[in-house]
Design an enzyme around this catalytic site. Structure first.
Site, mmCIF file in Angstrom:
data_model
loop_
_atom_site.group_PDB
_atom_site.id
_atom_site.type_symbol
_atom_site.label_atom_id
_atom_site.label_comp_id
_atom_site.label_asym_id
_atom_site.label_seq_id
_atom_site.Cartn_x
_atom_site.Cartn_y
_atom_site.Cartn_z
ATOM 1 N N HIS A 206 0.796 -1.226 0.000
ATOM 2 C CA HIS A 206 0.000 0.000 0.000
ATOM 3 C C HIS A 206 0.826 1.273 0.000
ATOM 4 O O HIS A 206 0.270 2.356 -0.034
ATOM 5 C CB HIS A 206 -0.987 0.021 1.179
ATOM 6 C CG HIS A 206 -0.322 0.123 2.525
ATOM 7 N ND1 HIS A 206 0.092 -0.978 3.224
ATOM 8 C CD2 HIS A 206 -0.003 1.192 3.295
ATOM 9 C CE1 HIS A 206 0.638 -0.597 4.369
ATOM 10 N NE2 HIS A 206 0.598 0.727 4.435
HETATM 11 C C1 UD1 Z 1 -2.623 5.090 5.805
HETATM 12 C C2 UD1 Z 1 -1.392 5.704 6.432
HETATM 13 C C3 UD1 Z 1 -0.216 4.743 6.297
HETATM 14 C C4 UD1 Z 1 -0.553 3.387 6.869
HETATM 15 C C5 UD1 Z 1 -1.842 2.864 6.228
HETATM 16 C C6 UD1 Z 1 -2.234 1.581 6.904
HETATM 17 C C7 UD1 Z 1 -1.133 8.136 6.355
HETATM 18 C C8 UD1 Z 1 -0.445 9.261 5.681
HETATM 19 N N1 UD1 Z 1 -1.013 6.931 5.772
HETATM 20 O O1 UD1 Z 1 -2.368 4.935 4.412
HETATM 21 O O2 UD1 Z 1 0.892 5.265 7.019
HETATM 22 O O3 UD1 Z 1 0.504 2.504 6.622
HETATM 23 O O4 UD1 Z 1 -2.891 3.832 6.397
HETATM 24 O O5 UD1 Z 1 -3.215 0.892 6.197
HETATM 25 O O6 UD1 Z 1 -1.738 8.338 7.371
HETATM 26 N N2 UD1 Z 1 -9.553 3.975 1.465
HETATM 27 C C9 UD1 Z 1 -10.754 3.324 1.356
HETATM 28 N N3 UD1 Z 1 -11.369 2.888 2.501
HETATM 29 C C10 UD1 Z 1 -10.845 3.080 3.733
HETATM 30 C C11 UD1 Z 1 -9.631 3.757 3.833
HETATM 31 C C12 UD1 Z 1 -8.990 4.189 2.699
HETATM 32 O O7 UD1 Z 1 -11.271 3.128 0.260
HETATM 33 O O8 UD1 Z 1 -11.466 2.653 4.731
HETATM 34 C C13 UD1 Z 1 -8.854 4.398 0.232
HETATM 35 C C14 UD1 Z 1 -9.290 5.768 -0.280
HETATM 36 O O9 UD1 Z 1 -9.240 5.734 -1.676
HETATM 37 C C15 UD1 Z 1 -8.171 6.657 0.227
HETATM 38 C C16 UD1 Z 1 -6.958 5.739 0.161
HETATM 39 O O10 UD1 Z 1 -7.460 4.456 0.474
HETATM 40 O O11 UD1 Z 1 -8.014 7.816 -0.539
HETATM 41 C C17 UD1 Z 1 -5.839 6.127 1.097
HETATM 42 O O12 UD1 Z 1 -6.287 6.189 2.459
HETATM 43 P P1 UD1 Z 1 -5.436 7.040 3.552
HETATM 44 O O13 UD1 Z 1 -5.982 6.813 4.904
HETATM 45 O O14 UD1 Z 1 -5.294 8.454 3.112
HETATM 46 O O15 UD1 Z 1 -4.005 6.445 3.445
HETATM 47 P P2 UD1 Z 1 -3.543 4.918 3.375
HETATM 48 O O16 UD1 Z 1 -2.899 4.689 2.071
HETATM 49 O O17 UD1 Z 1 -4.660 4.043 3.811
HETATM 50 N N1 UDP Z 2 -3.711 -6.694 8.603
HETATM 51 C C1 UDP Z 2 -4.991 -7.240 8.674
HETATM 52 N N2 UDP Z 2 -5.621 -7.598 7.512
HETATM 53 C C2 UDP Z 2 -5.056 -7.439 6.279
HETATM 54 C C3 UDP Z 2 -3.749 -6.878 6.224
HETATM 55 C C4 UDP Z 2 -3.116 -6.507 7.409
HETATM 56 O O1 UDP Z 2 -5.538 -7.426 9.764
HETATM 57 O O2 UDP Z 2 -5.695 -7.774 5.266
HETATM 58 C C5 UDP Z 2 -3.053 -6.283 9.859
HETATM 59 C C6 UDP Z 2 -1.644 -6.789 10.105
HETATM 60 O O3 UDP Z 2 -1.652 -8.045 10.758
HETATM 61 C C7 UDP Z 2 -1.081 -5.693 10.997
HETATM 62 C C8 UDP Z 2 -1.722 -4.437 10.477
HETATM 63 O O4 UDP Z 2 -2.897 -4.880 9.784
HETATM 64 O O5 UDP Z 2 -1.483 -5.908 12.344
HETATM 65 C C9 UDP Z 2 -0.808 -3.701 9.547
HETATM 66 O O6 UDP Z 2 -1.501 -2.659 8.962
HETATM 67 P P1 UDP Z 2 -1.036 -1.955 7.608
HETATM 68 O O7 UDP Z 2 -0.132 -2.849 6.840
HETATM 69 O O8 UDP Z 2 -2.266 -1.453 6.964
HETATM 70 O O9 UDP Z 2 -0.269 -0.658 8.140
HETATM 71 P P2 UDP Z 2 1.260 -0.331 8.491
HETATM 72 O O10 UDP Z 2 1.704 -1.253 9.559
HETATM 73 O O11 UDP Z 2 2.031 -0.432 7.226
HETATM 74 O O12 UDP Z 2 1.206 1.099 8.932
#
Ligand code: UD1
Ligand code: UDP
Length: 363
Positions: A206
């Protein structure tokens, strides 16, 4: 009675907040308020974790949703300020490195409410990562910094943060992993997907650096296609990545790769089961590097750097970067000789949340 306001917003926050809320619920001298910013909102990115981790319902949901960094961060700040004023907590506790982390830390700090940062001191030294900016800023303004690994102690000391603000406490994400590991083992996700123990690779992606650039993402898909010739690949796809696949026109390409199982993001228990039984995990996640280290499953991190170097020195993690040939070379090496973890990092023992609450109450 000490009142802790626990902030969560994005998927990896829920696993970190759950054990702290649980310790507060057990103690007569602490109480917690849970504020969900709404940064993540899909059921499988948020709701599921509250159910599975027995995390109490949020007392407040700010419902900010998705937006640009500036808009999302600003909206969280605007909506969090009145909550902080009304609830007057003794501490605002923020976890990790997402936009919700810095937004709420900044609001609390300016209101004069003490801020504790859980998972402080991690540095990738890559300022192109939005999370690195969030980490550095949050640490600078926090009153209490809870550190998970030795590198974090060094980084904070090099940045001139006074020692009396820093505590090495271990890792709350590992508290949650150890607490739920046996339950996760009973998950039936493998049989639902029809994959055998050690008979598949598990993938998550991601990071903007991997999925926002067409050439980089394409190179990673080339590697996955080659791996699919060798074994099944299970890929629970983050919503951000799914959106990019559509925008970049990769839908048909991905659909055409035999053995590649793209699924929706799964709940925590299913995901832990999928990690524990995988032959190898390929990821750009932060938390997954730590969880695979404790599960003893080889992890290839498709990034050039990590803010969690202990997972490489003590754990099963290897950095490959996103280039096809480097991913495949590392995959082949792991297939030939899976790396073993050297030792669990210091105090990744399931008791980090207790140390955190003790420190906050004793402060
Ligand atoms: C965010 C965090 C990242 C973390 C990740 C974990 C920031 C800057 N980034 O990234 O550090 O590793 O979460 O998963 O805070 N979206 C959906 N449904 C949801 C959430 C997101 O469709 O419930 C989609 C939307 O298109 C959105 C995109 O994901 O624009 C990005 O979501 P956002 O929370 O801005 O950042 P992540 O890439 O999820
Ligand atoms: N995770 C989950 N379901 C998934 C993918 C990840 O429950 O389909 C869990 C994983 O075990 C970990 C956390 O989500 O506990 C990690 O989140 P993510 O990779 O979104 O964020 P990051 O750690 O990179 O910020």
């Amino acid at each position: 009675m000490t009142k802790l306001l626990l902030v969560c917003g994005a998927r990896p926050n829920f696993m970190k907040v759950a054990p702290i809320a649980e310790v507060c619920a057990r103690r007569a001298d602490a109480t917690s308020i849970i504020v969900h910013t709404g940064q993540h909102y899909d059921a499988n990115m948020s709701r599921l974790f509250f159910d599975e981790l027995a995390l109490p319902e949020p007392d407040v949901n700010l419902e900010v949703g998705s937006a640009s960094h500036a808009v999302q961060t600003a909206e969280i700040m605007k909506r969090f300020e009145p909550v902080c004023l009304e609830t007057r907590p003794d501490w605002v506790v923020v976890v990790g490195d997402v936009n919700s982390t810095i937004a709420c830390a900044l609001v609390a700090r300016k209101l004069g409410v003490p801020v504790a940062h859980v998972e402080a001191g991690l540095r990738s030294f890559d300022r192109a990562m939005p999370e690195e900016i969030n980490r550095v800023l949050t640490d600078t303004i926090s009153d209490m910094l809870f550190v998970t690994e030795e590198s974090g102690m060094r980084n904070l000391s090099n940045e001139g943060i006074p020692e009396d603000r820093i505590r090495y406490v271990g890792n709350v994400m590992i508290d949650t992993l150890l607490r739920h590991r046996e339950r996760a083992d009973r998950s039936r996700i493998r049989s639902k997907l029809g994959v055998e123990k050690r008979g598949y690779a598990l993938v998550t992606l991601h990071r903007p650096s991997n999925v926002d650039d067409a050439d980089t993402f394409n190179g990673i898909l080339d590697a996955l296609e080659r791996i699919c010739a060798d074994s099944a690949v299970v890929f629970p796809m983050h919503p951000r990545t799914r959106a990019r696949v559509e925008q970049l026109g990769f839908t048909d390409r991905i659909g055409g790769i035999e053995n590649l199982r793209i699924i929706e993001p799964v709940g925590y228990l299913d995901f832990v089961k999928l990690m524990a039984d995988a032959m190898v995990v390929l990821t750009d996640s932060g938390g997954i590097q730590e969880e695979t280290t404790i599960l003893g499953v080889p992890c290839l991190t498709l990034r050039e750097n990590t803010e969690r170097p202990v997972t490489v020195t003590h754990g099963t993690n290897r950095l490959t970067g996103p280039a096809t040939k480097n991913i495949l070379a590392a995959y082949d090496a792991v297939r030939a000789a899976p790396p073993a973890a050297v030792a669990a990092p210091h105090l990744w023992d399931g008791k980090a949340a207790e140390r955190i609450v003790d420190a906050l109450l004793g402060h």
